[in-house]
Design a protein around this motif. Structure first.
Motif, PDB file in Angstrom:
ATOM      1  N   PRO A  20     130.224  21.379 -44.043  1.00 43.74           N
ATOM      2  CA  PRO A  20     129.110  20.426 -44.031  1.00 43.74           C
ATOM      3  C   PRO A  20     129.502  19.132 -43.324  1.00 43.74           C
ATOM      4  O   PRO A  20     130.666  18.708 -43.366  1.00 43.74           O
ATOM      5  CB  PRO A  20     128.822  20.182 -45.509  1.00 43.74           C
ATOM      6  CG  PRO A  20     130.066  20.570 -46.218  1.00 43.74           C
ATOM      7  CD  PRO A  20     130.740  21.619 -45.389  1.00 43.74           C
ATOM      8  N   ILE A  21     128.523  18.501 -42.679  1.00 41.72           N
ATOM      9  CA  ILE A  21     128.790  17.269 -41.937  1.00 41.72           C
ATOM     10  C   ILE A  21     127.773  16.189 -42.299  1.00 41.72           C
ATOM     11  O   ILE A  21     126.631  16.465 -42.669  1.00 41.72           O
ATOM     12  CB  ILE A  21     128.797  17.492 -40.412  1.00 41.72           C
ATOM     13  CG1 ILE A  21     127.431  17.952 -39.895  1.00 41.72           C
ATOM     14  CG2 ILE A  21     129.873  18.495 -40.025  1.00 41.72           C
ATOM     15  CD1 ILE A  21     127.366  18.041 -38.369  1.00 41.72           C
ATOM     16  N   TYR A  22     128.230  14.966 -42.160  1.00 38.56           N
ATOM     17  CA  TYR A  22     127.394  13.799 -42.389  1.00 38.56           C
ATOM     18  C   TYR A  22     128.035  12.635 -41.650  1.00 38.56           C
ATOM     19  O   TYR A  22     129.124  12.746 -41.090  1.00 38.56           O
ATOM     20  CB  TYR A  22     127.263  13.495 -43.892  1.00 38.56           C
ATOM     21  CG  TYR A  22     126.314  12.352 -44.191  1.00 38.56           C
ATOM     22  CD1 TYR A  22     125.005  12.384 -43.707  1.00 38.56           C
ATOM     23  CD2 TYR A  22     126.729  11.243 -44.911  1.00 38.56           C
ATOM     24  CE1 TYR A  22     124.139  11.338 -43.942  1.00 38.56           C
ATOM     25  CE2 TYR A  22     125.865  10.197 -45.158  1.00 38.56           C
ATOM     26  CZ  TYR A  22     124.573  10.245 -44.664  1.00 38.56           C
ATOM     27  OH  TYR A  22     123.718   9.196 -44.891  1.00 38.56           O
ATOM     28  N   GLY A  23     127.370  11.486 -41.625  1.00 40.54           N
ATOM     29  CA  GLY A  23     127.937  10.290 -41.012  1.00 40.54           C
ATOM     30  C   GLY A  23     127.183   9.056 -41.465  1.00 40.54           C
ATOM     31  O   GLY A  23     125.952   9.087 -41.563  1.00 40.54           O
ATOM     32  N   TRP A  24     127.933   8.003 -41.740  1.00 35.62           N
ATOM     33  CA  TRP A  24     127.314   6.712 -42.062  1.00 35.62           C
ATOM     34  C   TRP A  24     127.054   5.992 -40.733  1.00 35.62           C
ATOM     35  O   TRP A  24     127.886   5.232 -40.246  1.00 35.62           O
ATOM     36  CB  TRP A  24     128.245   5.884 -42.939  1.00 35.62           C
ATOM     37  CG  TRP A  24     128.422   6.381 -44.345  1.00 35.62           C
ATOM     38  CD1 TRP A  24     128.158   7.625 -44.842  1.00 35.62           C
ATOM     39  CD2 TRP A  24     128.939   5.620 -45.439  1.00 35.62           C
ATOM     40  NE1 TRP A  24     128.470   7.702 -46.165  1.00 35.62           N
ATOM     41  CE2 TRP A  24     128.956   6.482 -46.564  1.00 35.62           C
ATOM     42  CE3 TRP A  24     129.395   4.318 -45.576  1.00 35.62           C
ATOM     43  CZ2 TRP A  24     129.417   6.051 -47.818  1.00 35.62           C
ATOM     44  CZ3 TRP A  24     129.859   3.899 -46.823  1.00 35.62           C
ATOM     45  CH2 TRP A  24     129.852   4.751 -47.931  1.00 35.62           C
ATOM     46  N   VAL A  25     125.888   6.211 -40.160  1.00 29.79           N
ATOM     47  CA  VAL A  25     125.623   5.734 -38.799  1.00 29.79           C
ATOM     48  C   VAL A  25     124.596   4.611 -38.717  1.00 29.79           C
ATOM     49  O   VAL A  25     124.470   3.969 -37.675  1.00 29.79           O
ATOM     50  CB  VAL A  25     125.160   6.902 -37.887  1.00 29.79           C
ATOM     51  CG1 VAL A  25     126.238   7.970 -37.798  1.00 29.79           C
ATOM     52  CG2 VAL A  25     123.845   7.525 -38.374  1.00 29.79           C
ATOM     53  N   SER A  26     123.871   4.351 -39.801  1.00 26.26           N
ATOM     54  CA  SER A  26     122.660   3.542 -39.645  1.00 26.26           C
ATOM     55  C   SER A  26     122.866   2.041 -39.691  1.00 26.26           C
ATOM     56  O   SER A  26     122.183   1.301 -38.982  1.00 26.26           O
ATOM     57  CB  SER A  26     121.636   3.938 -40.717  1.00 26.26           C
ATOM     58  OG  SER A  26     122.137   3.654 -42.015  1.00 26.26           O
ATOM     59  N   ALA A  27     123.781   1.537 -40.511  1.00 27.92           N
ATOM     60  CA  ALA A  27     123.783   0.107 -40.828  1.00 27.92           C
ATOM     61  C   ALA A  27     123.929  -0.790 -39.609  1.00 27.92           C
ATOM     62  O   ALA A  27     123.254  -1.816 -39.503  1.00 27.92           O
ATOM     63  CB  ALA A  27     124.899  -0.194 -41.830  1.00 27.92           C
ATOM     64  N   ASN A  28     124.814  -0.424 -38.689  1.00 24.62           N
ATOM     65  CA  ASN A  28     125.102  -1.296 -37.553  1.00 24.62           C
ATOM     66  C   ASN A  28     124.546  -0.803 -36.226  1.00 24.62           C
ATOM     67  O   ASN A  28     124.568  -1.542 -35.240  1.00 24.62           O
ATOM     68  CB  ASN A  28     126.616  -1.467 -37.416  1.00 24.62           C
ATOM     69  CG  ASN A  28     127.241  -2.040 -38.670  1.00 24.62           C
ATOM     70  OD1 ASN A  28     126.863  -3.116 -39.122  1.00 24.62           O
ATOM     71  ND2 ASN A  28     128.197  -1.318 -39.243  1.00 24.62           N
ATOM     72  N   LEU A  29     124.075   0.446 -36.196  1.00 27.07           N
ATOM     73  CA  LEU A  29     123.645   1.037 -34.926  1.00 27.07           C
ATOM     74  C   LEU A  29     122.195   1.522 -34.955  1.00 27.07           C
ATOM     75  O   LEU A  29     121.799   2.304 -34.093  1.00 27.07           O
ATOM     76  CB  LEU A  29     124.566   2.217 -34.565  1.00 27.07           C
ATOM     77  CG  LEU A  29     126.008   1.869 -34.215  1.00 27.07           C
ATOM     78  CD1 LEU A  29     126.812   3.149 -33.965  1.00 27.07           C
ATOM     79  CD2 LEU A  29     126.083   0.954 -33.006  1.00 27.07           C
ATOM     80  N   THR A  30     121.420   1.051 -35.896  1.00 22.73           N
ATOM     81  CA  THR A  30     120.034   1.520 -36.001  1.00 22.73           C
ATOM     82  C   THR A  30     119.264   1.267 -34.712  1.00 22.73           C
ATOM     83  O   THR A  30     118.562   2.163 -34.212  1.00 22.73           O
ATOM     84  CB  THR A  30     119.323   0.837 -37.181  1.00 22.73           C
ATOM     85  OG1 THR A  30     119.939   1.285 -38.405  1.00 22.73           O
ATOM     86  CG2 THR A  30     117.846   1.191 -37.213  1.00 22.73           C
ATOM     87  N   ASN A  31     119.372   0.086 -34.159  1.00 21.87           N
ATOM     88  CA  ASN A  31     118.609  -0.227 -32.947  1.00 21.87           C
ATOM     89  C   ASN A  31     119.055   0.639 -31.770  1.00 21.87           C
ATOM     90  O   ASN A  31     118.220   1.145 -31.000  1.00 21.87           O
ATOM     91  CB  ASN A  31     118.749  -1.710 -32.599  1.00 21.87           C
ATOM     92  CG  ASN A  31     118.070  -2.612 -33.602  1.00 21.87           C
ATOM     93  OD1 ASN A  31     117.171  -2.180 -34.324  1.00 21.87           O
ATOM     94  ND2 ASN A  31     118.482  -3.855 -33.667  1.00 21.87           N
ATOM     95  N   GLU A  32     120.361   0.796 -31.620  1.00 23.78           N
ATOM     96  CA  GLU A  32     120.883   1.572 -30.499  1.00 23.78           C
ATOM     97  C   GLU A  32     120.511   3.055 -30.637  1.00 23.78           C
ATOM     98  O   GLU A  32     120.123   3.707 -29.653  1.00 23.78           O
ATOM     99  CB  GLU A  32     122.408   1.423 -30.441  1.00 23.78           C
ATOM    100  CG  GLU A  32     122.884   0.037 -30.034  1.00 23.78           C
ATOM    101  CD  GLU A  32     122.956  -0.945 -31.198  1.00 23.78           C
ATOM    102  OE1 GLU A  32     123.496  -2.051 -30.996  1.00 23.78           O
ATOM    103  OE2 GLU A  32     122.456  -0.610 -32.315  1.00 23.78           O
TER     104      GLU A  32
END
Length: 322
Positions: A20-32
């Motif tokens: 299984p995979i996941y990533g904490w990607v949203s907090a700093n890169l939401t706009n990009e």
């Protein structure tokens, strides 16, 4: 096997059809991410993320009461709070509407949903500031123990409402580690954090739901306590903070799972792509087939380019299926 089943099996050490995979990607890169993919949700769909990290629900404290205490006292110290009713009611269903909506959104995609709530050290850092809180641990350990116990009761009420909303796991965030050691005494951890944390985790397990811990930094000195509390998973097992995977394999791989592996401190957004490729492959070589959910060790930082983020998750997606 759907994503919820896949993540649960990986956490419990049962067979999975792929990692299984996941990533904490949203907090700093939401706009990009939104500029390139249309939304963070579209990015998560593209890479078929198996989990969802849910925030929401009520705050724990009555802000007006704390503001009044700050006005009336030169310094807000733990002894002033012991007899004050400053915790909110965690049982109001309407406080969980957005959290419930988020869980429903991800459950439509059959994802494993875990809900974050602060632990004791992290929570009261927000009230006192981390420097003062560390000082108060030495000056007011008994009073802080009482406050932590009240926080545990609040968290149990919060967890119950999250479980009713469909959470698969309660994720307690309580950063204890600095880069090379704990930020405070292990004896103090055992005295005022361990019993209160165990009470929460025992309650969550009694509801048939998993419990996980997030703590940055080096927590080697309390790993036996983390095991004894009964956490099913810890995040991130920070290899860059003196947390060797050798220790995990020797003592803990049959006790709890790891969420993490892709370091945002030393790898993602830091290394050139040839070294990024080698590092991700190294981690998969160590952890694939273990009790592991591949994830970033924290929120990806905004110095990570979209090219590197895409490169990393293209590779993660591929390796998880090989």
């Amino acid at each position: 096997m759907n994503s919820t089943e896949r993540v649960k099996n990986a956490i419990l050490g049962k067979p999975v059809d792929r990692q299984p995979i996941y990533g904490w990607v949203s907090a700093n890169l939401t706009n990009e991410i939104t500029a390139e993919y249309g939304s963070v949700a579209a990015f998560e769909d593209k890479y078929e993320f198996d989990a969802a990290h849910i925030f929401g629900g009520p705050g724990a404290w009555k802000g007006d009461i704390l503001d009044k205490l700050r006005t009336e006292n030169e310094e807000l110290t733990p002894d002033l709070l012991v007899d004050i009713d400053f915790f909110t009611d965690p049982t109001n269903p309407s406080d969980y509407n957005s959290l419930r909506d988020a869980i429903n959104f991800h459950k439509e995609r059959e994802r494993f949903c875990y809900v974050q709530t602060p632990g004791f050290f992290e929570q009261f850092n927000g009230m006192f500031g981390i420097e003062n809180h560390l000082l108060y641990l030495a000056m007011y350990p008994e009073e802080l123990g009482q406050l932590y116990a009240r926080q545990a009761e609040w968290t149990i009420g919060f967890a119950d409402k999250c479980i009713e909303a469909g959470a698969d796991m309660i994720h307690i965030s309580d950063d204890w580690g600095a880069q090379a050691d704990l930020m405070f005494s292990p004896d103090l951890w055992w005295k005022i954090i361990y019993p209160n944390m165990k009470k929460i985790v025992d309650h969550v397990h009694s509801k048939g739901v998993l419990a996980s811990l997030h703590s940055d930094g080096c927590v080697n000195k309390v790993l036996d306590g983390i095991e004894k509390i009964g956490f099913d998973l810890i995040h991130p097992w920070q290899e860059s903070a003196n947390m060797s995977y050798d220790v995990y394999f020797e003592k803990y791989q049959d006790k709890f799972a790891i969420l993490g592996g892709i370091c945002i401190q030393t790898v993602l957004g830091i290394l050139p792509q040839d070294q990024l490729d080698a590092e991700i492959r190294r981690v998969f070589g160590l952890l694939k087939g273990k009790r592991w959910v591949c994830c970033t060790t924290h929120f990806v930082q905004n110095h990570c380019t979209m090219e590197d983020l895409k490169f990393a998750f293209d590779l993660i997606y591929k390796l998880a299926r090989e």
